[in-house]
Write an enzyme that holds these catalytic residues in place. Structure first.
Site, PDB file in Angstrom:
ATOM      1  CG  ASP A 193      35.920  40.235  40.267  1.00 52.90           C
ATOM      2  OD1 ASP A 193      37.002  40.794  39.998  1.00 52.90           O
ATOM      3  OD2 ASP A 193      35.769  39.511  41.264  1.00 52.90           O
ATOM      4  NE  ARG A 194      32.159  34.889  40.365  1.00 54.63           N
ATOM      5  CZ  ARG A 194      32.414  34.363  41.534  1.00 54.63           C
ATOM      6  NH1 ARG A 194      33.588  33.794  41.744  1.00 54.63           N
ATOM      7  NH2 ARG A 194      31.547  34.413  42.509  1.00 54.63           N
ATOM      8  CG  MET A 274      42.449  39.317  48.906  1.00 55.34           C
ATOM      9  SD  MET A 274      43.868  40.439  48.884  1.00 55.34           S
ATOM     10  CE  MET A 274      45.200  39.286  48.627  1.00 55.34           C
ATOM     11  NE  ARG A 275      37.276  35.815  41.510  1.00 56.98           N
ATOM     12  CZ  ARG A 275      36.207  36.115  42.219  1.00 56.98           C
ATOM     13  NH1 ARG A 275      35.762  37.354  42.251  1.00 56.98           N
ATOM     14  NH2 ARG A 275      35.558  35.187  42.891  1.00 56.98           N
ATOM     15  CB  ALA A 276      43.045  41.763  41.172  1.00 54.24           C
TER      16      ALA A 276
END
Length: 711
Positions: A193-194, A274-276
């Site tokens: 995910d990073r 919410m990173r996407a």
């Protein structure tokens, strides 16, 4: 220093080049993960990117690359005055898979500490990569302790070092780029995910394009400097375009309509967190700047989704990465496009989904080049998902498995050959399993399953080094040298150290094991609900093996023989794919399956003697065929199990027997193997059964001498 391969000379790989260039325009996008088979120019393209980055203004003499206009107030080399800065090329720092934690974050300068008696910090790779690129080849094979350090640095933009009397904090903002071959295992979800963007690459199947790849590579190897000179014009154009896009980036307008498109897309594809959304917004903005526009359009949002979402949709390592492009278009069509603003450049710009720089194939190497950006490695984002076990459609209901003949009855050739084969059934929903581990203290590859002596972990003591010193135990070394300082004539602050004083730190952590599954695929397992539950249990254990960084293998037995369905590998998704297609039917050569497992473990012991095995036998314990070995099936099974126990193999039997009347044969098998028997329900981590911590001793097997005689 060798001449790097020019970025613009890479044939095809349009999405890969675009993703890298977008990060060059806007480092805030968050890096790139490049997934693909070996030999697809992954590393070549990444290493060539640094030549296209603008130069970095730094404080002269600062080892941590502080910017002159805004130096880091906590810089270990500071404080810095307001003098003029200097310029240097952007660095690309490569993190080897086998690097130590000290090499990554830095450590006490042992030489100065012992010789001069002063505490001095020696920077690591994170300091070198600040304001540059940190490249990890085979990132999926990176040790867990290094992954944790990278996660912390990427999240905070700084590296904190607290060890051996050293307390240091320095800035560490870098572009993280990783490459990996999925066949060698998947990446931990936290690190996955990073990465801001992900790209799937594959070799072209077009003969003309493959010819051009070979032609350029051979020309480069014959004369690297001359080859690079022929592409210098294209390199300069792309470098200038990166600089222009960076300058334009602050002026790009991300309207409310584009934000709604981004939010609706992320919500529809059910990505976590919410990173996407943030990454998509930054990527769409960078795409607009790369195209020379100040307004984000629908096409930018679409391309951003294809690059930023596929790896965030995966719920487990067995899901195929990808995005349904028809669904994506349907979502975006609900919103009207932004009205174009006044643009600084009236010239038409190329579609960002195509080649991100002037076509290199029109360069001096190939004026009529075949690289059209299409094919498997061309534009259009990543391939549509499908083909993974979770995406398979349920097969037709199989017929009920025919009852097996009594164990003492003679076998017909048709029965011993396997009988009618039942269609493969889909696995039940996986669940979280209990902890299975190998007893004792191993010395295998770093992982998360069994206790082991490792290069990383908690320090448990010190010893004299056996061979080369790899990890100094500073306190023990000083303690060993202290009594001899007067006799050695010490006069200054530094200690007088001899080789005999050095002490190696001993550490204890966790290792990954070889988990070999031996799965019964005979007719007795063929009832649809039963085999579905069995596959679900094995799939759950595979998920556990993925999380614990194990190698896995799969042996199946049915009919007249056993086969190695999957040689030991780090790719647990390959094991899941074989399991999903596993047919059932025929008699039960349990002894043959155990003998095949013993042979596989013998060969693996020669290949990797430090990796300890864990044998997981999934069966109801029935043995109705001796296969090619011949003789009594039950005697063969007992002898095979005792041979494995004599080899010291740690085993656990997953008892698949069901129904009101149970023979307890799996318990008998577990006793012969010297391990426990666990029911399918008892395998669940949330069941009422006791926790399995040590598969050899923690669980008492249900077998008794009475049961053995009755069997």
């Amino acid at each position: 220093m060798s001449t790097p391969y020019p970025f613009t000379a890479v044939v095809g790989q349009t999405d890969l080049r675009l993703a890298l260039l977008l990060n060059a325009v806007s480092p805030a996008v968050g890096g790139v993960l490049v997934r693909g088979e070996k030999g697809t120019a992954k590393s070549t393209a990444v290493r060539a990117l640094s030549a296209l980055l603008p130069q970095v203004e730094v404080v002269p003499g600062c080892r941590f690359s502080c910017a002159p206009v805004a130096p880091d107030p906590d810089c270990p080399d500071g404080p810095h005055g307001g003098g003029p800065g200097g310029a240097r090329p952007a660095r690309m720092v490569e993190l080897p898979v086998g690097a130590s934690e000290d090499r990554l974050v830095g450590a006490l300068d042992i030489e100065r500490a012992l010789a001069e008696g002063v505490k001095a910090f020696e920077p690591g790779l994170l300091a070198d990569a600040h304001r540059g690129i940190l490249y990890v080849d085979e990132v999926n094979l990176l040790h867990d302790h290094l992954v944790d350090v990278l996660l912390d640095a990427a999240a905070m933009g700084a590296s904190y070092v607290e060890r051996e009397g050293v307390s240091v904090r320095h800035a560490a903002r870098f572009l993280l780029v990783g490459t990996m071959n999925p066949e060698e295992g998947e990446l931990r979800p936290q690190l996955l995910d990073r990465f801001g963007l992900t790209v799937e690459v594959a070799a072209s199947r077009e003969p003309a394009q493959r010819v051009e790849v070979v032609r350029r590579r051979l020309a480069y190897e014959d004369d690297p400097a001359g080859f690079a000179a022929r592409w210098s014009g294209d390199e300069s154009e792309v470098r200038a375009r990166v600089v222009a896009a960076r300058a334009l980036l602050p002026q790009v307008r991300l309207g409310d309509n584009a934000l709604l498109q981004i939010a609706a897309t992320c919500a529809a594809f059910e990505v976590d967190g919410m990173r996407a959304d943030i990454v998509m917004a930054r990527t769409a903005t960078a795409l607009a700047a790369w195209a020379g526009r100040t307004t984000v359009l629908k096409e930018d949002v679409r391309q951003a989704a294809l690059l930023a979402l596929p790896h965030r949709r995966r719920r487990n390592p067995f899901d195929a990465p990808g995005l349904d492009e028809d669904k994506l278009d349907e979502i975006l069509d609900r919103f009207p496009d932004e009205e174009p603003q006044d643009e600084p450049d009236p010239e038409p710009e190329p579609d960002p989904g195509t080649d991100p720089e002037p076509d290199p194939d029109g360069g001096p190497e190939n004026p009529q080049g075949p690289d059209d950006g299409g094919g498997p490695d061309g534009g259009g984002g990543v391939p549509p998902q499908g083909g993974g076990p979770q995406d398979a459609q349920p097969p037709a209901e199989p017929a009920e498995a025919p009852a097996e003949a009594p164990e003492g009855a003679p076998q017909s050739p048709a029965q011993d050959a396997g009988g009618p084969e039942q269609a493969a059934v889909r696995a039940a929903e996986p669940f979280r399993t209990k902890m299975l581990s190998v007893p004792g203290l191993g010395e295998g590859a770093a992982g998360r399953r069994s206790r082991a002596r490792t290069a990383h972990g908690r320090t448990t003591g010190a010893q004299r080094p056996r061979g080369q010193l790899t990890k100094l135990h500073l306190a023990a070394t000083v303690h060993a040298a202290a009594p001899h300082q007067k006799a050695r004539g010490r006069a200054g602050r530094g200690l007088v150290i001899r080789k005999d004083d050095l002490r190696q730190a001993t550490r204890e952590g966790r290792e990954g094991n070889l988990v070999l599954f031996v799965v019964d695929a005979s007719g007795s397992m063929a009832a649809r609900q039963r085999m579905s539950a069995v596959k679900g249990a094995v799939l759950s254990l595979l998920l556990d093996a993925y999380q614990r960084r194990d190698k896995v293998g799969l042996v199946t037995f049915r009919g007249a023989a056993a086969e190695l369905a999957l040689p030991p590998t780090s790719s647990v998704d390959a094991a899941a794919a074989r399991l999903e297609k596993l047919p059932t039917g025929g008699r039960t050569p349990l002894g043959s399956g155990l003998l095949k497992a013993r042979e596989v473990l013998r060969i693996e012991r020669l290949r990797d003697p430090s990796r300890r095995p864990l044998l997981v036998v999934v069966t109801d314990g029935r043995a109705t065929s001796a296969g090619a070995v011949g003789g009594d099936p039950r005697e063969l099974t007992a002898r095979s199990a005792r041979l494995l126990a004599a080899d010291g193999v740690t085993s656990v039997v997953v008892d698949c027997e069901s129904g009101p009347v149970r023979l307890g044969l799996a318990g008998v098998l577990a006793a012969d193997l010297g391990g426990p028997a666990v029911t399918l329900d008892g395998l669940r981590a949330d069941s009422l059964a006791g926790l399995v911590k040590d598969v050899r001793t923690a669980v008492t097997t249900p077998a008794t001498h009475t049961t053995r005689r009755a069997a």
